[in-house]
Motif scaffolding. Structure first.
Motif, PDB file in Angstrom:
ATOM      1  N   HIS A  94      -7.771  72.491-109.295  1.00 20.44           N
ATOM      2  CA  HIS A  94      -7.483  71.210-109.949  1.00 20.44           C
ATOM      3  C   HIS A  94      -8.536  70.135-109.729  1.00 20.44           C
ATOM      4  O   HIS A  94      -8.421  69.040-110.269  1.00 20.44           O
ATOM      5  CB  HIS A  94      -6.077  70.735-109.569  1.00 20.44           C
ATOM      6  N   GLY A 105      -6.832  75.995-105.955  1.00 20.34           N
ATOM      7  CA  GLY A 105      -5.904  75.671-107.031  1.00 20.34           C
ATOM      8  C   GLY A 105      -6.635  75.357-108.335  1.00 20.34           C
ATOM      9  O   GLY A 105      -6.056  75.393-109.413  1.00 20.34           O
ATOM     10  N   GLY A 145      -2.071  62.949-107.349  1.00 22.65           N
ATOM     11  CA  GLY A 145      -1.897  63.364-108.738  1.00 22.65           C
ATOM     12  C   GLY A 145      -0.465  63.197-109.211  1.00 22.65           C
ATOM     13  O   GLY A 145       0.090  62.109-109.200  1.00 22.65           O
ATOM     14  N   ASP A 146       0.137  64.291-109.631  1.00 22.59           N
ATOM     15  CA  ASP A 146       1.517  64.301-110.110  1.00 22.59           C
ATOM     16  C   ASP A 146       2.123  65.644-109.698  1.00 22.59           C
ATOM     17  O   ASP A 146       1.426  66.478-109.121  1.00 22.59           O
ATOM     18  CB  ASP A 146       1.542  64.100-111.638  1.00 22.59           C
ATOM     19  N   PRO A 147       3.431  65.849-109.940  1.00 20.13           N
ATOM     20  CA  PRO A 147       4.037  67.091-109.441  1.00 20.13           C
ATOM     21  C   PRO A 147       3.311  68.362-109.914  1.00 20.13           C
ATOM     22  O   PRO A 147       3.140  69.308-109.131  1.00 20.13           O
ATOM     23  CB  PRO A 147       5.469  67.036-109.996  1.00 20.13           C
ATOM     24  N   GLN A 148       2.882  68.372-111.180  1.00 17.28           N
ATOM     25  CA  GLN A 148       2.200  69.575-111.669  1.00 17.28           C
ATOM     26  C   GLN A 148       0.925  69.844-110.878  1.00 17.28           C
ATOM     27  O   GLN A 148       0.597  70.988-110.549  1.00 17.28           O
ATOM     28  CB  GLN A 148       1.867  69.434-113.169  1.00 17.28           C
ATOM     29  N   VAL A 149       0.182  68.780-110.610  1.00 15.50           N
ATOM     30  CA  VAL A 149      -1.056  68.910-109.843  1.00 15.50           C
ATOM     31  C   VAL A 149      -0.733  69.393-108.425  1.00 15.50           C
ATOM     32  O   VAL A 149      -1.405  70.270-107.872  1.00 15.50           O
ATOM     33  CB  VAL A 149      -1.799  67.558-109.797  1.00 15.50           C
ATOM     34  N   ARG A 150       0.327  68.842-107.848  1.00 16.54           N
ATOM     35  CA  ARG A 150       0.659  69.209-106.465  1.00 16.54           C
ATOM     36  C   ARG A 150       1.185  70.645-106.361  1.00 16.54           C
ATOM     37  O   ARG A 150       1.186  71.223-105.282  1.00 16.54           O
ATOM     38  CB  ARG A 150       1.666  68.210-105.879  1.00 16.54           C
ATOM     39  N   HIS A 151       1.634  71.200-107.468  1.00 17.38           N
ATOM     40  CA  HIS A 151       2.041  72.614-107.459  1.00 17.38           C
ATOM     41  C   HIS A 151       0.837  73.553-107.389  1.00 17.38           C
ATOM     42  O   HIS A 151       0.989  74.745-107.111  1.00 17.38           O
ATOM     43  CB  HIS A 151       2.846  72.952-108.730  1.00 17.38           C
ATOM     44  N   ARG A 152      -0.337  73.046-107.706  1.00 16.55           N
ATOM     45  CA  ARG A 152      -1.518  73.905-107.740  1.00 16.55           C
ATOM     46  C   ARG A 152      -2.566  73.562-106.685  1.00 16.55           C
ATOM     47  O   ARG A 152      -3.193  74.447-106.118  1.00 16.55           O
ATOM     48  CB  ARG A 152      -2.193  73.833-109.135  1.00 16.55           C
ATOM     49  N   ARG A 172       2.267  70.586-102.622  1.00 14.64           N
ATOM     50  CA  ARG A 172       3.725  70.560-102.693  1.00 14.64           C
ATOM     51  C   ARG A 172       4.350  71.055-101.385  1.00 14.64           C
ATOM     52  O   ARG A 172       5.317  70.499-100.892  1.00 14.64           O
ATOM     53  CB  ARG A 172       4.194  71.420-103.881  1.00 14.64           C
ATOM     54  N   ARG A 219      -0.570  74.610-100.537  1.00 15.22           N
ATOM     55  CA  ARG A 219      -0.534  73.687-101.685  1.00 15.22           C
ATOM     56  C   ARG A 219       0.035  72.330-101.273  1.00 15.22           C
ATOM     57  O   ARG A 219       0.848  72.222-100.359  1.00 15.22           O
ATOM     58  CB  ARG A 219       0.309  74.279-102.819  1.00 15.22           C
TER      59      ARG A 219
END
Lengths: 275, 153
Positions: free
Chosen positions: A35, A33, A102-109, A79, A77
């Motif tokens: 990240h 991802g 992290g946060d939702p954006q991080v968990r999407h990647r 998420r 991922r």
């Protein structure tokens, strides 16, 4: 901030990724991802000559029932793990901790394999890996091997993977129902844990692993041994900083981290139903 | 490296260095400057866009990783003059002060409701933890998201 220039290789299968690693050796880095790796490259703390993008190897993104364990593809991922019914049912500690990464954006990647290979003591997943007794399946030029527990983590931000190897699967034993908890203390919502604790109890005993208390992700063996010999949660948790060498930084002194480890371990044990 | 990225339904091709960040591609190559750069360290969320329908921080994605993918930026939300319901809710609830975080907040909020159409206030606050508002205008932002979730009621 822009990374140092690099050559980019996109692998569409594990075989292609392994071939690229074989060709470029330790000049190359796998990017899942991205990240963990990309922020380090932007800060120029990492400057691989070749980035092998494995983010599109969809074959390695899955969550399956493996009988006595849940099998998770390395490129699954955060998420997908967070919302997986299979993970929630059979490894609730993993689902809960993943929802706090992290946060939702991080968990999407971000991916589970990437997080474990990054071997960051401040990250949440390595502690879950240790507390659940999980195993990674690693592929390399000589076939597959498995790594379980602390052997995966060899140093600060260093895993025991060879430069020519990659994690392909994570096998997490199914939780058998004797209590679990994840505690994470940070000052801002999305930050890494200043200290964190994963606890999972089973008929074989209670496993406790700490976040950010040592150069590597680490089991709190003194706590585990105290519990095994009959100590109550508060007494056992008082041992949480034993043998740990936490760092001192802007967020916390060594003493503060030791204090947090004891307090959070006690809370985690009690929340897991261990008194 | 030659890449082709679909942004707001329009395909954009360019020859980029592999190290080009997606946010730089969007702003400097394609010229869509609604997506802001705040912290540049994947903390603040000002650069949040949708990659294949999900919120991501475009400062922490390489343009080459987006090759062949579908992006939506803040410019792609409205339907002509018709604001997206989330934009409308931000306007009606005065969910912005200086406005710098707003494009990222709106994109993160749309993604939040896609995943959880009826969130509680706590879930909205938790779901927006990846976006910082330095005006500290969170109260009205949360109100706007809840309002959009309830169809503006």
């Amino acid at each position: 901030m822009i990374p140092v220039a690099f050559d980019y290789v996109r692998a569409t299968s594990a075989a292609e990724a392994l071939a690229a690693l074989a060709e470029h050796g330790d000049e190359a880095k796998l990017m899942a991802g991205g990240h963990s790796l990309l922020p380090m490259m932007k800060l120029r703390l990492a400057a691989p000559a070749v980035v092998v993008d494995i983010g599109r190897i969809t074959d390695l993104s899955y969550i399956r029932d493996g009988g006595d364990h849940v099998a998770i593809g390395a490129l699954t991922r955060h998420r997908d793990i967070e919302i997986s019914d299979l993970v929630r049912q059979h490894v609730p500690l993993l689902a809960a901790a993943t929802g706090q990464v992290g946060d939702p954006q991080v968990r999407h990647r971000g991916t589970l394999g990437g997080a474990l290979a990054h071997a960051d003591t401040a990250a949440d997943h390595p502690s879950v890996f240790l507390a659940t007794g999980a195993t990674v399946v690693v592929s390399g030029p000589n076939g597959q091997r498995e790594i379980t527990g602390p052997d995966l983590f060899s140093g600060f931000l260093e895993s025991s993977l060879e430069p020519t190897e990659m994690i392909t699967e994570i096998r997490v034993p199914k939780y058998t129902g004797a209590g679990w908890n994840f505690q994470k203390f940070n000052r801002r919502a999305q930050d890494w844990a200043i200290v964190g604790v994963s606890v999972q109890a089973s008929s074989n005993g209670t496993q406790v692993a700490l976040v950010n208390m040592h150069p590597t992700p680490v089991r709190a063996t003194a706590v585990e041994e105290a519990l095994a010999s009959g100590a109550d949660a508060a007494t056992a948790a008082a041992q949480a900083a034993e043998g740990m060498e936490p760092s001192s930084d802007l967020n916390a002194s060594v003493e503060y981290r030791q204090h947090l480890a004891r307090v959070l371990t006690r809370r985690a044990l009690q929340a897991a139903g261990i008194n | 490296m030659e890449i082709a990225v679909e942004i707001n339904g329009v395909s954009h091709s360019a020859d980029v260095e592999p190290r080009t960040l997606l946010v730089h591609f969007i702003r400097d190559v394609v010229g869509l400057t609604g997506t802001n750069i705040g912290c540049d360290t994947s903390s603040c969320g000002a650069c949040t866009i949708h990659l294949n329908g999900e919120a991501v921080k475009s400062c922490t994605v390489l343009a080459v990783q987006a090759d062949g993918q579908q992006l939506t930026t803040i410019e792609g939300l409205a339907d002509g003059e018709q604001l997206h319901p989330m934009q409308q809710a931000f306007m009606e609830c005065h969910a912005l002060q200086c406005g710098y975080c707003t494009p990222g907040m709106v994109m993160a909020s749309v993604s939040l409701l896609d995943e959880n159409p009826n969130p509680t206030e706590a879930e909205v606050r938790e779901g927006l933890e990846g976006n910082l508002c330095r005006c500290t205008g969170y109260h009205n932002i949360v109100k706007a998201v809840l309002s959009a979730a309830g169809g503006g009621k």
